[in-house]
Motif scaffolding. Structure first.
Motif, short mmCIF file in Angstrom:
data_model
loop_
_atom_site.label_atom_id
_atom_site.label_comp_id
_atom_site.label_asym_id
_atom_site.label_seq_id
_atom_site.Cartn_x
_atom_site.Cartn_y
_atom_site.Cartn_z
N ALA A 231 4.72 2.74 -0.85
CA ALA A 231 5.77 3.19 -1.76
C ALA A 231 7.13 3.22 -1.06
N LYS A 232 7.15 3.67 0.20
CA LYS A 232 8.41 3.69 0.96
C LYS A 232 8.95 2.26 1.13
N PHE A 233 8.06 1.34 1.41
CA PHE A 233 8.48 -0.06 1.57
C PHE A 233 9.04 -0.60 0.25
N ILE A 234 8.36 -0.31 -0.86
CA ILE A 234 8.85 -0.77 -2.17
C ILE A 234 10.21 -0.14 -2.46
N GLY A 235 10.38 1.15 -2.15
CA GLY A 235 11.66 1.80 -2.39
C GLY A 235 12.78 1.17 -1.58
N ALA A 236 12.51 0.85 -0.30
CA ALA A 236 13.53 0.22 0.53
C ALA A 236 13.90 -1.16 -0.01
N PHE A 240 17.61 -2.49 -1.29
CA PHE A 240 18.22 -3.68 -0.69
C PHE A 240 18.57 -4.72 -1.76
N ILE A 241 17.61 -5.03 -2.62
CA ILE A 241 17.85 -6.06 -3.65
C ILE A 241 18.94 -5.60 -4.62
N GLY A 242 18.87 -4.36 -5.05
CA GLY A 242 19.89 -3.85 -5.97
C GLY A 242 21.28 -3.86 -5.36
N SER A 243 21.39 -3.45 -4.09
CA SER A 243 22.70 -3.42 -3.43
C SER A 243 23.28 -4.82 -3.27
N VAL A 244 22.46 -5.76 -2.83
CA VAL A 244 22.94 -7.14 -2.66
C VAL A 244 23.41 -7.71 -3.99
N THR A 245 22.68 -7.45 -5.05
CA THR A 245 23.05 -7.98 -6.36
C THR A 245 24.38 -7.41 -6.84
N PHE A 295 20.38 -2.94 -12.13
CA PHE A 295 20.13 -2.91 -10.69
C PHE A 295 20.63 -1.61 -10.07
N PHE A 296 21.62 -0.96 -10.68
CA PHE A 296 22.05 0.35 -10.20
C PHE A 296 20.93 1.37 -10.38
N PHE A 297 20.27 1.33 -11.53
CA PHE A 297 19.15 2.25 -11.75
C PHE A 297 17.97 1.92 -10.84
N ILE A 298 17.82 0.63 -10.49
CA ILE A 298 16.77 0.27 -9.52
C ILE A 298 17.08 0.90 -8.17
N ILE A 299 18.37 0.93 -7.77
CA ILE A 299 18.76 1.58 -6.51
C ILE A 299 18.45 3.08 -6.57
N ILE A 300 18.78 3.72 -7.70
CA ILE A 300 18.50 5.15 -7.85
C ILE A 300 17.00 5.42 -7.74
N LEU A 301 16.19 4.57 -8.37
CA LEU A 301 14.74 4.74 -8.31
C LEU A 301 14.24 4.57 -6.88
N GLY A 302 14.78 3.57 -6.15
CA GLY A 302 14.38 3.38 -4.76
C GLY A 302 14.75 4.57 -3.90
N LEU A 303 15.94 5.15 -4.14
CA LEU A 303 16.34 6.34 -3.38
C LEU A 303 15.42 7.52 -3.67
N LYS A 304 15.00 7.67 -4.91
CA LYS A 304 14.09 8.78 -5.24
C LYS A 304 12.74 8.61 -4.56
N ILE A 305 12.33 7.35 -4.36
CA ILE A 305 11.06 7.12 -3.65
C ILE A 305 11.20 7.50 -2.18
N LEU A 306 12.35 7.18 -1.60
CA LEU A 306 12.56 7.49 -0.18
C LEU A 306 12.94 8.94 0.05
N VAL A 307 13.77 9.51 -0.83
CA VAL A 307 14.24 10.90 -0.69
C VAL A 307 13.67 11.70 -1.85
N THR A 308 12.69 12.54 -1.55
CA THR A 308 11.98 13.25 -2.61
C THR A 308 12.86 14.29 -3.32
N ASN A 309 13.82 14.90 -2.63
CA ASN A 309 14.65 15.95 -3.23
C ASN A 309 16.01 15.43 -3.69
N LEU A 310 16.10 14.14 -4.00
CA LEU A 310 17.35 13.54 -4.46
C LEU A 310 17.70 14.10 -5.84
N LYS A 311 18.98 14.50 -6.01
CA LYS A 311 19.41 15.04 -7.28
C LYS A 311 19.68 13.94 -8.29
N SER A 312 19.52 14.28 -9.55
CA SER A 312 19.76 13.31 -10.62
C SER A 312 21.25 13.09 -10.83
#
Length: 571
Positions: A231-236, A240-245, A295-312
């Protein structure tokens, strides 16, 4: 004539004579009566399965009904209940009346196995202790580079497991008789009873429960750990893909915005194909929203996978971005529909001119370039922005097609069709009429422009020029080498020869004939199969003898195909 009955034995369907069926039924009743209550049903099932196998061996394509003799043969193999007895004391004595040879079959023994039962099955088959076979499989991979491990896996896959009592007897090489089946079943029941009598059920249940919990918890922890890493790998990767896009879209928007007011060559191409006249910067901004927001929401989802206490980001931001995305998608769909509607219809403008030449004259055809736009007639551009000699911005194109066709008219004529697309038939015809194309006829010469022009304001909407040269039967004509680049004639009627521009052609009934083309070029056009053919195949190759007459009035004497190539001899 004997009456037959249908019988289901051991899961198989048989046709059997009525007398044979009654004798077999009495035989089973006698066996059942001689058995004790313990394990009787299991013993009978195994006996019926073995009898079913023996009956199956007796059936052939020419024989589908079991007879009384077949039943007697099976009884002889299995034995009579009164011919044997298994004693309960230590002086067990067995009388074996079986005529079945004691041959072994290879099975996997799961009851005494460690992994798959292959080694124990091989030990029964070869009469070797299973320990030595296991040692051999453990040591041999280091010697055979893993081949023995592959052999073990193959044997595990193809060797059946000994499940029934009959299969276990076959594995041990013992005759499959009623006495052996009964003995084997009783041994298994005694072993099972012995295990239960000596077991501490409380301790056993506690060990099973504790062990199951330990294994389950350990396995669950391993699976959860693997899933977390994955899951951490998928989140990263999502970040990456969302930011590049998004970065790529922003760079494109800034680039287009800074150059939209400049005179850039590629902007002219874009505007020519931009039928809706929408600003390039606006189109780029709509693409940024339509693609960037998901792709912005994909970045947010990836951050939530990596950072469990990320605020909405909050509902206001979510709904605002959703509204902008719907708006951008709607705008792009509208522009796409308008873009497609601008080229939905096709129309043309036709110009026709008679060519006044004598029947004995040879018509000469040539394409000519304009040296202001191109220094040679081979210049080929489907679409190019240029300025003409008057300083006008125009679209220059060599998208011209030339075709030779037959006609029943007395004189030849040329027909020029200028075609274009538009959002309606009238607009398409107007754009076609704005195409500037010229040609001229000087005596017996037709001089055609190899290009056409149209003003930039007309935009590029599939403009092209089609030139049709209609020639009556008997017309002679020659083509310049420049015709090669534009000829699109049907080869079944006119096959243009490219090797020279000095060839003379004549229009005949169904085909244009080249009068002075070399035979090796002209034979594909004018071969007439009027003679017979003889094919000879021998050690010297393939020979084809024919009376075929070709266009140069020479007759093929012999055609030979060998390792040296193709040899053609003519008379």
């Amino acid at each position: 004539m004997n009456k037959t009955v249908n019988m289901n034995l051991g899961g198989f369907f048989f046709h059997i004579d009525e007398d044979a069926y009654q004798k077999l039924n009495r035989y089973f009743d006698a066996i059942r009566g001689s058995l004790s209550m313990e394990g009787r049903d299991e013993i009978m099932n195994d006996i019926e399965s073995r009898v079913s196998e023996l009956f199956s061996e007796k059936l052939t394509n020419s024989k589908q009904v079991l007879s009384l003799k077949d039943v007697d043969d099976v009884i002889t193999i299995m034995g009579q209940p009164e011919d044997y007895k298994i004693e309960e004391d230590n002086n067990t004595k067995k009388y074996d009346y079986s005529t079945t040879p004691k041959s072994k079959k290879l099975y996997r023994d799961k009851e005494k196995s460690i992994v798959g039962g292959v080694c124990t099955g091989l030990s029964h088959y070869f009469g070797i202790d299973a320990v030595w076979i296991r040692i051999l499989f453990i040591v041999s991979p280091f010697i055979t580079a893993g081949t023995s491990l592959l052999i073990y896996v193959i044997l595990w896959a193809v060797t059946p497991e000994a499940v029934t009592t009959s299969e276990k007897l076959e594995m041990m090489g013992e005759p499959i008789t009623v006495s052996n089946i009964e003995k084997k079943v009783k041994e298994e029941l005694d072993n099972l009873s012995e295990r239960f009598r000596g077991a501490d059920y409380n301790k056993m249940s506690e060990n099973v429960k504790t062990g199951a919990q330990r294994v389950g918890n350990t396995l669950g922890d391993v699976i959860i750990s693997i899933m977390k890493v994955f899951a951490k790998f998928i989140g990263a990767m999502m970040i990456f893909i969302g930011s590049v896009t998004i970065i790529s879209l922003l760079i494109s928007l800034i680039t287009l915005g800074s150059t939209s007011n400049l005179s850039m060559p590629w902007l002219d191409y874009f505007n020519t194909f931009n039928y809706t006249n929408t600003s390039m910067w606006l189109i780029a901004f709509m693409f940024l929203l339509a693609i960037g927001i998901p792709f912005f929401f994909i970045i947010i989802l990836g951050l939530k996978i990596l950072v469990t206490n990320l605020k909405s980001i909050g509902n206001i931001a979510k709904y605002t971005l959703l509204a902008l995305w719907i708006l951008s998608v709607g705008v792009l769909i509208t522009l796409g529909v308008r873009q497609a509607s601008e080229v939905a219809f096709e129309n043309k403008v036709v110009t026709k001119e008679i060519i006044n030449i004598k029947p004995t004259d040879t018509l000469e055809i040539k394409f000519k370039n304009n040296e202001y736009f191109s220094k040679n007639s081979y210049h080929n551009e489907d679409f190019e922005f240029v300025q003409d000699s008057l300083g006008r911005d125009v679209i220059y194109s060599n998208d011209i097609n030339f075709e030779v066709l037959p006609t029943d008219e007395r004189l030849p004529y040329i027909q020029v069709e200028k075609e274009s697309n538009g959002k309606s038939f009238s607009e398409a015809k107007q754009r076609a009429s704005n195409i500037e194309y010229k040609f001229k006829i000087e005596g017996n010469k037709i001089i055609l422009d190899n290009y056409f022009l149209t003003e930039v304001k007309n935009k590029f909407r599939g403009q092209e020029v089609m030139i049709y040269l209609y020639l009556p039967k008997g017309t002679y004509f020659k083509t310049d080498e420049s015709v090669e680049d534009f000829d699109s004639s049907d080869n079944d009627f006119f096959n243009l020869h490219y090797s020279s521009d000095n060839y003379t052609y004549k229009v005949e009934d169904k085909k244009v004939k080249c009068l002075n083309c070399p035979p090796d070029e002209d034979e594909w056009d004018d071969v007439e199969n009027d003679g017979s053919h003889t094919v000879i195949i021998d050690e010297n190759g393939v020979k084809v003898k024919s009376d075929t007459v070709i266009s140069n009035s020479k007759e093929i004497k012999e055609l030979k195909i060998s390792e040296d190539g193709i040899i053609i001899k003519t008379k």
